[in-house]
Motif scaffolding. Sequence first.
Motif, PDB file in Angstrom:
ATOM      1  N   ASN A  35       0.837  -1.190   0.000  1.00 41.10           N
ATOM      2  CA  ASN A  35       0.000   0.000   0.000  1.00 41.10           C
ATOM      3  C   ASN A  35       0.874   1.242   0.000  1.00 41.10           C
ATOM      4  O   ASN A  35       0.860   2.026   0.954  1.00 41.10           O
ATOM      5  CB  ASN A  35      -0.853  -0.030   1.284  1.00 41.10           C
ATOM      6  CG  ASN A  35      -2.311   0.022   0.969  1.00 41.10           C
ATOM      7  OD1 ASN A  35      -2.721   0.786   0.098  1.00 41.10           O
ATOM      8  ND2 ASN A  35      -3.079  -0.782   1.678  1.00 41.10           N
ATOM      9  N   THR A  72      -2.014   3.433  14.215  1.00 43.31           N
ATOM     10  CA  THR A  72      -2.247   2.819  12.895  1.00 43.31           C
ATOM     11  C   THR A  72      -3.629   3.182  12.351  1.00 43.31           C
ATOM     12  O   THR A  72      -4.404   2.289  11.968  1.00 43.31           O
ATOM     13  CB  THR A  72      -2.169   1.273  13.002  1.00 43.31           C
ATOM     14  OG1 THR A  72      -3.074   0.840  14.035  1.00 43.31           O
ATOM     15  CG2 THR A  72      -0.788   0.768  13.298  1.00 43.31           C
ATOM     16  N   GLN A  74      -6.536   3.824  10.011  1.00 38.15           N
ATOM     17  CA  GLN A  74      -6.690   3.390   8.620  1.00 38.15           C
ATOM     18  C   GLN A  74      -8.177   3.340   8.280  1.00 38.15           C
ATOM     19  O   GLN A  74      -8.977   2.875   9.080  1.00 38.15           O
ATOM     20  CB  GLN A  74      -6.079   1.992   8.468  1.00 38.15           C
ATOM     21  CG  GLN A  74      -5.693   1.679   7.050  1.00 38.15           C
ATOM     22  CD  GLN A  74      -4.988   0.340   6.906  1.00 38.15           C
ATOM     23  OE1 GLN A  74      -4.848  -0.425   7.867  1.00 38.15           O
ATOM     24  NE2 GLN A  74      -4.561   0.038   5.702  1.00 38.15           N
ATOM     25  N   THR A  75      -8.521   3.812   7.108  1.00 33.45           N
ATOM     26  CA  THR A  75      -9.908   3.646   6.646  1.00 33.45           C
ATOM     27  C   THR A  75      -9.869   2.820   5.382  1.00 33.45           C
ATOM     28  O   THR A  75      -8.825   2.734   4.726  1.00 33.45           O
ATOM     29  CB  THR A  75     -10.558   5.012   6.300  1.00 33.45           C
ATOM     30  OG1 THR A  75      -9.686   5.696   5.404  1.00 33.45           O
ATOM     31  CG2 THR A  75     -10.808   5.844   7.529  1.00 33.45           C
ATOM     32  N   TRP A  76     -10.974   2.185   5.049  1.00 33.62           N
ATOM     33  CA  TRP A  76     -11.013   1.442   3.792  1.00 33.62           C
ATOM     34  C   TRP A  76     -12.343   1.695   3.122  1.00 33.62           C
ATOM     35  O   TRP A  76     -13.329   2.053   3.754  1.00 33.62           O
ATOM     36  CB  TRP A  76     -10.740  -0.051   3.996  1.00 33.62           C
ATOM     37  CG  TRP A  76     -11.328  -0.634   5.229  1.00 33.62           C
ATOM     38  CD1 TRP A  76     -12.551  -1.220   5.339  1.00 33.62           C
ATOM     39  CD2 TRP A  76     -10.738  -0.665   6.525  1.00 33.62           C
ATOM     40  NE1 TRP A  76     -12.751  -1.613   6.629  1.00 33.62           N
ATOM     41  CE2 TRP A  76     -11.660  -1.300   7.371  1.00 33.62           C
ATOM     42  CE3 TRP A  76      -9.521  -0.230   7.051  1.00 33.62           C
ATOM     43  CZ2 TRP A  76     -11.402  -1.502   8.724  1.00 33.62           C
ATOM     44  CZ3 TRP A  76      -9.277  -0.434   8.394  1.00 33.62           C
ATOM     45  CH2 TRP A  76     -10.201  -1.064   9.204  1.00 33.62           C
ATOM     46  N   CYS A  81     -15.603  -5.139   2.429  1.00 38.33           N
ATOM     47  CA  CYS A  81     -15.257  -5.941   3.609  1.00 38.33           C
ATOM     48  C   CYS A  81     -15.742  -7.384   3.495  1.00 38.33           C
ATOM     49  O   CYS A  81     -16.904  -7.643   3.196  1.00 38.33           O
ATOM     50  CB  CYS A  81     -15.870  -5.336   4.863  1.00 38.33           C
ATOM     51  SG  CYS A  81     -14.961  -3.915   5.410  1.00 38.33           S
ATOM     52  N   TRP A 102     -11.689  -7.123   0.821  1.00 37.68           N
ATOM     53  CA  TRP A 102     -10.717  -6.824   1.895  1.00 37.68           C
ATOM     54  C   TRP A 102     -11.054  -7.616   3.129  1.00 37.68           C
ATOM     55  O   TRP A 102     -12.160  -7.517   3.655  1.00 37.68           O
ATOM     56  CB  TRP A 102     -10.815  -5.340   2.288  1.00 37.68           C
ATOM     57  CG  TRP A 102      -9.792  -4.488   1.666  1.00 37.68           C
ATOM     58  CD1 TRP A 102      -9.508  -4.413   0.331  1.00 37.68           C
ATOM     59  CD2 TRP A 102      -8.930  -3.579   2.344  1.00 37.68           C
ATOM     60  NE1 TRP A 102      -8.517  -3.502   0.139  1.00 37.68           N
ATOM     61  CE2 TRP A 102      -8.142  -2.977   1.349  1.00 37.68           C
ATOM     62  CE3 TRP A 102      -8.754  -3.210   3.676  1.00 37.68           C
ATOM     63  CZ2 TRP A 102      -7.185  -2.026   1.666  1.00 37.68           C
ATOM     64  CZ3 TRP A 102      -7.805  -2.262   3.987  1.00 37.68           C
ATOM     65  CH2 TRP A 102      -7.025  -1.680   2.977  1.00 37.68           C
ATOM     66  N   LEU A 104      -9.614  -8.614   7.174  1.00 34.67           N
ATOM     67  CA  LEU A 104      -8.843  -7.934   8.212  1.00 34.67           C
ATOM     68  C   LEU A 104      -7.337  -8.059   7.957  1.00 34.67           C
ATOM     69  O   LEU A 104      -6.562  -7.164   8.293  1.00 34.67           O
ATOM     70  CB  LEU A 104      -9.241  -8.546   9.570  1.00 34.67           C
ATOM     71  CG  LEU A 104      -8.658  -7.966  10.841  1.00 34.67           C
ATOM     72  CD1 LEU A 104      -8.747  -6.452  10.886  1.00 34.67           C
ATOM     73  CD2 LEU A 104      -9.373  -8.563  12.044  1.00 34.67           C
ATOM     74  N   ASP A 106      -5.916  -7.659   5.279  1.00 38.44           N
ATOM     75  CA  ASP A 106      -5.502  -6.637   4.308  1.00 38.44           C
ATOM     76  C   ASP A 106      -5.334  -5.271   4.961  1.00 38.44           C
ATOM     77  O   ASP A 106      -4.924  -4.318   4.301  1.00 38.44           O
ATOM     78  CB  ASP A 106      -6.511  -6.546   3.161  1.00 38.44           C
ATOM     79  CG  ASP A 106      -6.541  -7.840   2.373  1.00 38.44           C
ATOM     80  OD1 ASP A 106      -5.502  -8.210   1.824  1.00 38.44           O
ATOM     81  OD2 ASP A 106      -7.601  -8.498   2.348  1.00 38.44           O
ATOM     82  N   THR A 107      -5.670  -5.167   6.232  1.00 34.80           N
ATOM     83  CA  THR A 107      -5.377  -3.921   6.947  1.00 34.80           C
ATOM     84  C   THR A 107      -3.971  -4.053   7.548  1.00 34.80           C
ATOM     85  O   THR A 107      -3.455  -5.163   7.686  1.00 34.80           O
ATOM     86  CB  THR A 107      -6.386  -3.672   8.093  1.00 34.80           C
ATOM     87  OG1 THR A 107      -6.178  -4.647   9.125  1.00 34.80           O
ATOM     88  CG2 THR A 107      -7.819  -3.754   7.597  1.00 34.80           C
ATOM     89  N   PHE A 154     -12.727  -3.327  12.654  1.00 38.63           N
ATOM     90  CA  PHE A 154     -12.994  -3.677  11.253  1.00 38.63           C
ATOM     91  C   PHE A 154     -14.504  -3.665  10.992  1.00 38.63           C
ATOM     92  O   PHE A 154     -14.974  -3.123   9.988  1.00 38.63           O
ATOM     93  CB  PHE A 154     -12.407  -5.080  10.989  1.00 38.63           C
ATOM     94  CG  PHE A 154     -12.382  -5.488   9.554  1.00 38.63           C
ATOM     95  CD1 PHE A 154     -11.700  -4.745   8.604  1.00 38.63           C
ATOM     96  CD2 PHE A 154     -13.010  -6.666   9.149  1.00 38.63           C
ATOM     97  CE1 PHE A 154     -11.658  -5.156   7.264  1.00 38.63           C
ATOM     98  CE2 PHE A 154     -12.975  -7.078   7.822  1.00 38.63           C
ATOM     99  CZ  PHE A 154     -12.294  -6.322   6.884  1.00 38.63           C
TER     100      PHE A 154
END
Length: 258
Positions: A35, A72, A74-76, A81, A102, A104, A106-107, A154
């Motif tokens: 990423n 950490t 992070q947004t997605w 999900c 995605w 978890l 992948d975070t 998540f």
Amino acid sequence: MFPLCPGPPSAQLGTTPNIKHIVVGRCYNYITVVNPGLRFDCEDIWRQFEESVVRQSSFNVTVDYHRMFYATPQTWPCDRCLFWSKTKRLVHSYTAVERHFWTLEDTLVGYMFNDLVWCGQEEDSGFDFSSCPAWAACRHHPVYSLWRQASQNFAEMACGNITVLLNGSISNAFNRKSMFGSVELDGLDPRRVDYVNIKVVTDLEGPFIESCSQGSVVDLIQILRSRGFRWTCTDNDETLMILQCIQNPKQSSCQKCA
Ligand code: C8R
């Protein structure tokens, strides 16, 4: 429901050797290769993690990772999900081909800690590399606590169309004690989530125990309905069956296209 961690530690593996190098290395890999463009301080993330675990003097207190999660953020995006329960191996081959999903893992946090084990020492500061308590059903285990806090974040962040992959070859495919059933489901917000798409998948040769109309999956649908979610449910999604055939082409149910 959750027994206290048995002590002294039972014959479990201890903290994964070289955990610091693995976690910090995965972090740099994530922000550089997976990423690129994310700006995180991997050394600081490790420090927050280590302090949370080693500060812990007793296994009967939940490790609080909030400082690490704070480091950490992070947004997605919506609609991506993918949740799962008892389908870990299949889910990750699925996301390898259905790349918009995605999990978890992948975070950043899920990526850093996947498949690792760790615990502090009761008396001493530092990780215990010789043994850690059995943790599968133990609410206070440091590994369990991290996945629980990560799973909660998540689920709370999930929006749009979300998907959950359940194992129809076991009874209680939807299990209220699993991370999905005890943490994630309750964390989903009906105002943020448009559809919950359930996929029930069995092993190719069975057993065929649960489906969209049979067993605990029906309970899940009932809970979703009562909380105002819209939902769909699919048995044996074609891609998931093909993926299993690729992994095991000799299965008789994979021969029909030959
Ligand atoms: N999730 C939970 N646990 C996770 C995990 C993850 O993403 N990734 C790993 N490696 N683990 P299960 P479940 C580890 O019983 O309880 C999230 C943890 O050690 O098959 O329903 C994910 O978002 C954990 O104890 O499934 C997913 O939707 C087991 O694997 C659910 O929670 C969990 O394996 C899955 O949790």
